[in-house]
Design an enzyme around this catalytic site. Structure first.
Site, PDB file in Angstrom:
ATOM      1  N   LYS A  22      11.767  -0.081 -17.766  1.00 13.56           N
ATOM      2  CA  LYS A  22      11.589  -0.649 -15.988  1.00 13.56           C
ATOM      3  C   LYS A  22      10.780  -1.648 -16.083  1.00 13.56           C
ATOM      4  CE  LYS A  22      11.023   1.445 -12.223  1.00 13.56           C
ATOM      5  NZ  LYS A  22      10.298   0.919 -11.264  1.00 13.56           N
ATOM      6  N   ARG A 122       1.402  -0.629   0.623  1.00 17.49           N
ATOM      7  CA  ARG A 122       1.719  -1.610  -0.806  1.00 17.49           C
ATOM      8  C   ARG A 122       1.195  -2.780  -0.188  1.00 17.49           C
ATOM      9  NH1 ARG A 122       6.518   0.660  -4.376  1.00 17.49           N
ATOM     10  NH2 ARG A 122       4.896  -0.364  -6.354  1.00 17.49           N
TER      11      ARG A 122
HETATM   12  N1  EPU Z   1      -2.714  -1.914  -3.824  1.00 21.52           N
HETATM   13  C1  EPU Z   1      -3.368  -2.667  -2.755  1.00 21.52           C
HETATM   14  N2  EPU Z   1      -3.434  -3.823  -3.051  1.00 21.52           N
HETATM   15  C2  EPU Z   1      -2.972  -4.958  -3.871  1.00 21.52           C
HETATM   16  C3  EPU Z   1      -2.099  -4.697  -5.013  1.00 21.52           C
HETATM   17  C4  EPU Z   1      -2.007  -2.898  -5.029  1.00 21.52           C
HETATM   18  O1  EPU Z   1      -3.610  -2.016  -1.834  1.00 21.52           O
HETATM   19  O2  EPU Z   1      -3.103  -6.179  -3.597  1.00 21.52           O
HETATM   20  C5  EPU Z   1      -2.312  -0.615  -3.942  1.00 21.52           C
HETATM   21  C6  EPU Z   1      -1.905   0.394  -3.442  1.00 21.52           C
HETATM   22  O3  EPU Z   1      -1.094  -0.214  -2.042  1.00 21.52           O
HETATM   23  C7  EPU Z   1      -1.816   1.882  -4.093  1.00 21.52           C
HETATM   24  C8  EPU Z   1      -2.747   0.459  -5.586  1.00 21.52           C
HETATM   25  O4  EPU Z   1      -3.179  -0.231  -5.154  1.00 21.52           O
HETATM   26  O5  EPU Z   1      -2.055   2.259  -3.495  1.00 21.52           O
HETATM   27  C9  EPU Z   1      -1.496   0.594  -6.964  1.00 21.52           C
HETATM   28  O6  EPU Z   1      -1.121  -0.213  -6.833  1.00 21.52           O
HETATM   29  P1  EPU Z   1      -0.593  -1.052  -8.146  1.00 21.52           P
HETATM   30  O7  EPU Z   1      -0.238  -2.759  -7.796  1.00 21.52           O
HETATM   31  O8  EPU Z   1      -0.154  -0.870  -9.039  1.00 21.52           O
HETATM   32  O9  EPU Z   1       1.724  -0.439  -7.671  1.00 21.52           O
HETATM   33  P2  EPU Z   1       2.692  -1.698  -8.492  1.00 21.52           P
HETATM   34  O10 EPU Z   1       2.198  -2.820  -9.068  1.00 21.52           O
HETATM   35  O11 EPU Z   1       3.009  -2.511  -6.827  1.00 21.52           O
HETATM   36  C10 EPU Z   1       3.207  -0.253 -10.466  1.00 21.52           C
HETATM   37  C11 EPU Z   1       4.565   0.260 -10.181  1.00 21.52           C
HETATM   38  C12 EPU Z   1       5.162   1.230  -9.534  1.00 21.52           C
HETATM   39  C13 EPU Z   1       3.105   2.459 -10.523  1.00 21.52           C
HETATM   40  C14 EPU Z   1       2.968   1.922  -9.737  1.00 21.52           C
HETATM   41  C15 EPU Z   1       1.092   2.469 -10.021  1.00 21.52           C
HETATM   42  C16 EPU Z   1       6.106  -1.123 -11.788  1.00 21.52           C
HETATM   43  C17 EPU Z   1       7.189  -2.596 -11.406  1.00 21.52           C
HETATM   44  N3  EPU Z   1       5.288  -0.845 -10.396  1.00 21.52           N
HETATM   45  O12 EPU Z   1       3.425  -0.523  -9.432  1.00 21.52           O
HETATM   46  O13 EPU Z   1       6.576   1.795 -10.453  1.00 21.52           O
HETATM   47  O14 EPU Z   1       4.094   3.466  -9.248  1.00 21.52           O
HETATM   48  O15 EPU Z   1       1.992   1.100 -10.842  1.00 21.52           O
HETATM   49  O16 EPU Z   1       0.995   2.812 -11.691  1.00 21.52           O
HETATM   50  O17 EPU Z   1       5.520  -1.527 -12.384  1.00 21.52           O
HETATM   51  C18 EPU Z   1       8.097   3.330 -10.479  1.00 21.52           C
HETATM   52  O18 EPU Z   1       8.654   2.931 -11.413  1.00 21.52           O
HETATM   53  O19 EPU Z   1       8.622   3.968 -10.094  1.00 21.52           O
HETATM   54  C19 EPU Z   1       7.393   2.994  -9.652  1.00 21.52           C
HETATM   55  C20 EPU Z   1       6.802   2.686  -8.365  1.00 21.52           C
END
Ligand code: EPU
Length: 420
Positions: A22, A122
């Site tokens: 996914k 997030r």
């Molecule tokens: N964060 C910030 N600022 C930003 C971006 C992130 O503060 O600009 C913080 C977030 O709030 C969080 C941390 O950094 O505390 C990590 O977040 P990340 O950006 O890595 O998460 P994401 O990219 O939104 C992806 C996956 C998630 C997975 C996380 C962590 C996708 C589509 N989603 O989310 O998947 O949990 O990385 O590995 O790739 C899931 O599949 O159930 C899922 C939630």
């Protein structure tokens, strides 16, 4: 609304095939916006978030074909809109990955700000900081972020924290930017590496994906590709845990050990036998399970997306397990529901202490996010009597027919209508 009803007690056995990832499919589908033409993606999982991304690309003007099963063809030659509306972004935060490609190729994007979700605040500040460093003008108003740039230029961007979609958005933007971009403290997740593989097939010049330092030399133009998506390591991990908690013997096919090292190490520490076999992993759990301590970390550490499932495993182990969630501030919503089923779990901030083994008994439970739903299904597999998991649309957002796969392994799982 649909529910899943599980009668616990069956030992899982047999073989199961893992679907496409996914979290790789979502940015890869979005990357089609970086070029004009017909890209063909295979091994695309049939799940809710992928359908949302297909709908979003359709809204932007792309032509989408989803036949034969598992294939998505995206024709971007008719893209004429740059807005990702609130209604779509609120159902799927990952919609934000269109921001980089639209800005880079169309010079403009308007994307609804995702806001908080069930697992935490997030924010997307890192995505915006990077695009601004690459020369985009950014405006936040009326709940939307608007970006404008005649052509993005290369920049050196150091992420303040490891962000998966942040790294992906900026890697896509930099692929078409003028000059050289360096991404420091980049996410090393296999999905980032996979996206870089696809972008390079499209003609991008990206090096270092899979390490903390990614460098990108921007090119003038990218071309459509044909690509088969890697297996979903979290679906694989969920199936491994399903086999372990039911004391089963299951061959999980089409999964890559190198994406699952941290998960497999913890399963082995719990006394579960995991061995590579025929392009997959065989999992056998005969002996009593031992407690495990887990701290979620960016890849290659233990994934936050497997924390809820391991909590169920911890309820089956003899002794005390400690689980620490370091990535998201509110990812314990499954705890009260597992407690209602009889689990002995204590939460202290971002730490959870599980004492086991406790007898779990079936109950009506409700899921509030994807991985929490998966953990409730796993709990249902080992609980005495009937468990009814409600709001199963969360599960269907991220798993390609998990109930069907579990049924094929011998679980007594069915869907029913009704309930909230
Ligand atoms: N964060 C910030 N600022 C930003 C971006 C992130 O503060 O600009 C913080 C977030 O709030 C969080 C941390 O950094 O505390 C990590 O977040 P990340 O950006 O890595 O998460 P994401 O990219 O939104 C992806 C996956 C998630 C997975 C996380 C962590 C996708 C589509 N989603 O989310 O998947 O949990 O990385 O590995 O790739 C899931 O599949 O159930 C899922 C939630």
């Amino acid at each position: 609304m649909q529910n899943i009803v599980i009668k616990g007690g069956a030992r899982l056995s047999g073989e199961v095939r893992v679907s496409g990832s996914k979290n790789a499919a979502l940015p890869i589908l979005a990357s089609s916006l970086l070029c004009s033409g017909r890209s063909i993606y295979r091994n695309v999982p049939a799940l809710g978030d992928v359908r949302t991304m297909q709908r979003l690309l359709g809204d932007l003007g792309a032509k989408i074909t989803t036949r034969p099963a598992g294939t998505t063809i995206v024709d971007t030659s008719t893209v004429d809109n740059v807005e990702a509306p609130y209604d779509l972004v609120k159902t799927m935060r990952a919609s934000v990955v269109v921001l980089g490609p639209l800005t880079a190729r169309h010079g403009r994007a308007r994307v609804s700000l995702p806001g908080g979700c069930a697992i935490g605040a997030r924010p997307i500040d890192q995505h915006l900081k990077g695009l601004a460093a690459m020369g985009a003008k950014i405006e936040l108003a009326h709940g939307y972020v608007t970006t404008r740039a005649r052509r993005l230029h290369g920049a050196t961007i150091a992420f303040d924290m490891v962000t998966v979609t942040g790294t992906e958005n900026l890697m896509m933007a930099a692929a078409l930017a003028d000059g050289h971009t360096t991404l420091e403290n980049a996410a090393r997740e296999p999905e980032v590496e996979e996206l870089a593989r696809v972008l390079n097939k499209m003609g991008a010049r990206i090096r270092g994906a899979g390490t903390h330092l990614i460098t990108i030399d921007g090119v003038e133009e990218l071309h459509p590709v044909e690509h088969a998506i890697i297996p979903d390591r979290i679906e694989a991990g969920t199936l491994l845990v399903a086999a372990a908690v039911t004391r089963g013997n299951v061959l999980v096919r089409d999964c890559l050990l190198e994406h699952l090292e941290a998960v497999v190490a913890k399963l082995r520490a719990a006394g579960v036998d995991v061995t590579p076999e025929d392009g997959g992993l065989r999992v056998r759990a005969k002996a009593d399970l031992k407690p495990v301590d887990i701290s979620t970390q960016p890849f290659p550490g233990f994934p936050t997306d497997m924390q809820a499932q391991f909590m169920v495993l911890a309820t089956r182990a003899k002794g005390q397990s400690v689980l620490i969630e370091t990535i998201f501030e509110n990812r314990f919503m499954h705890v009260p529901e597992l407690q209602r089923m009889g689990a002995d779990i204590q939460v202290e901030g971002r730490t959870v202490i599980v004492r086991g083994p406790t007898k779990l008994t079936g109950a009506q439970v409700m899921a509030t996010d994807l991985r929490a739903s998966a953990s409730l299904v796993l709990a249902g597999l080992v609980a005495e009597g009937k468990t009814e998991v409600r709001r199963i649309y969360h599960l269907d957002r991220g798993y390609d027919r998990l109930d069907k796969k579990l049924r094929a392994l011998g679980a007594d799982v069915r869907r029913s209508k009704g309930g909230l």
